[in-house]
Scaffold this active site. Sequence first.
Site, short mmCIF file in Angstrom:
data_model
loop_
_atom_site.label_atom_id
_atom_site.label_comp_id
_atom_site.label_asym_id
_atom_site.label_seq_id
_atom_site.Cartn_x
_atom_site.Cartn_y
_atom_site.Cartn_z
N SER A 156 0.80 -1.22 0.00
CA SER A 156 0.00 0.00 0.00
C SER A 156 0.84 1.27 0.00
CB SER A 156 -0.93 0.00 1.21
OG SER A 156 -0.18 -0.14 2.41
N LYS A 160 13.12 -0.67 -0.95
CA LYS A 160 11.72 -0.27 -0.82
C LYS A 160 11.59 1.18 -1.29
CE LYS A 160 9.38 -1.43 2.90
NZ LYS A 160 8.75 -1.41 4.25
N ASP A 219 1.41 -4.97 12.31
CA ASP A 219 0.80 -5.43 11.06
C ASP A 219 1.05 -6.93 10.88
OD1 ASP A 219 -0.14 -5.89 8.54
OD2 ASP A 219 1.01 -4.30 7.56
N ASN A 248 4.95 -9.75 5.60
CA ASN A 248 5.96 -9.16 6.48
C ASN A 248 6.94 -10.19 7.02
OD1 ASN A 248 4.79 -6.66 6.14
ND2 ASN A 248 3.52 -6.82 7.97
N ASP A 281 9.35 -6.10 7.65
CA ASP A 281 8.70 -4.79 7.64
C ASP A 281 8.62 -4.24 9.05
OD1 ASP A 281 6.35 -2.84 7.72
OD2 ASP A 281 6.54 -3.18 5.57
#
Length: 439
Positions: free
Chosen positions: A138, A156, A286, A291, A305
């Site tokens: 996202s 990233k 999360d 992840n 993550d």
Amino acid sequence: MSDRDRYRPVPQGRLSRLAALGQIAGGVASGMVAEGLSRLAKGERPHLRDLLLTPSNALKAAEQLSRMRGAAMKLGQMISLEPGEFLPPELQSIFAQLRSSAHFMPPSQLSASLSSAWGPDWRRHFNQFETTPIAAASIGQVHRGVLSSGRPVAVKVQYPGVLQSIDSDIDNVATFLRLSGLLPAGLDIAPHLAEAKRQLREEADYLREAEEMRRFGRLLADDDRFVVPAPVEELLRPTVLPMDFIEGAPLETLAHAPQTQRDAAMQAISELALRELFVFGHMQTDPNFANYLWRPKDGRVALLDFGAVRPVSPESARDYHLLLQATLGDSVTAVRHALMEMRYLSRAQTERYGRTLDEMTRVVLDHVLKAPEGLVDFSDRGPLVEIRERAVPIFADRALWALPAPDKMFLQRKITGLALLSMKLRVRMPLSAMLRDYA
């Protein structure tokens, strides 16, 4: 969907993102009209929520949110967390699509983002850089590369305009939810929206994420069950986060591994969550499968993550500790009191549905505390089915809903997500013994 079909520019302007949300609302509205007329013709009286949650409407919303990316998609992912346990089976794959991957930035938009971060000659830092992402979510997408030093890296790259669109995205999605009737009219979600904005702004700060990556690298340095990448300091920027590339398999592949390997990996992840909550005072909130990576060769779990790492407030840690003690004390009354203090239950709910809520609590306590050989079998869906059947009328009575403090919502999202992940992987864990270590 082929990779070629997944390249879509990220809409950056406020009006373009509002228009994209308008397309969701328009598409869903037209679908609701068609579905409603079809059901009325059959003599049915459909409810608004049933019309919203049809497969065709869910597919339209998921596809448009995937194209938008940013906070709008992030909220969609949060709302859709493992809905297969609570929504009709035909919606599962659609929502799984939203959680698994976003569309890609076109190469020109990617190059512009990297030029903004590193200068127009950014390729000089690499012997190799793959322009097709290996993952897209996202907030950003991830590329594989090899630095000029020979160090393999994952890079990233944040989508352009994401940070600037957080407030408007969340406000627009909240308006859509209110107009849809999915939220009770009297429910005050303003504090939760403010917290979501704050946390998403933090998640879009890659310098902050790099610091959390370093923190967990230090905290887990002596725990050989985990692998934590290190950031590439000299190339670190607020919108670009290069880190060690770690080989591994998607966590879902554990579903096909032997029972002992599934149990060991999931116990490690669950014990880490307990340490985050009660020892570290920082939790990665999360629970998305992406992840994590699982390394079949050595059984280690890679943590990928750290954008969603949040401080755990002393109040929340204390409240969860009281809930833990009530659970280990096998006291339905104490658990009910703890949940009311945390505002997971309202007083009105306990007055109207007290007996049913106590029955649900009893099911959970027996499953955790009276498990054969002390091992909770998460492949046994019986307790979940019992709870779900009893919960339907309680959740339907939306006027009685309560909301805990915003930070607890994010903590609970991680805890609930790990429980659902344990079910998906069919693991067995000595849960009560694990909890007693923190009593």
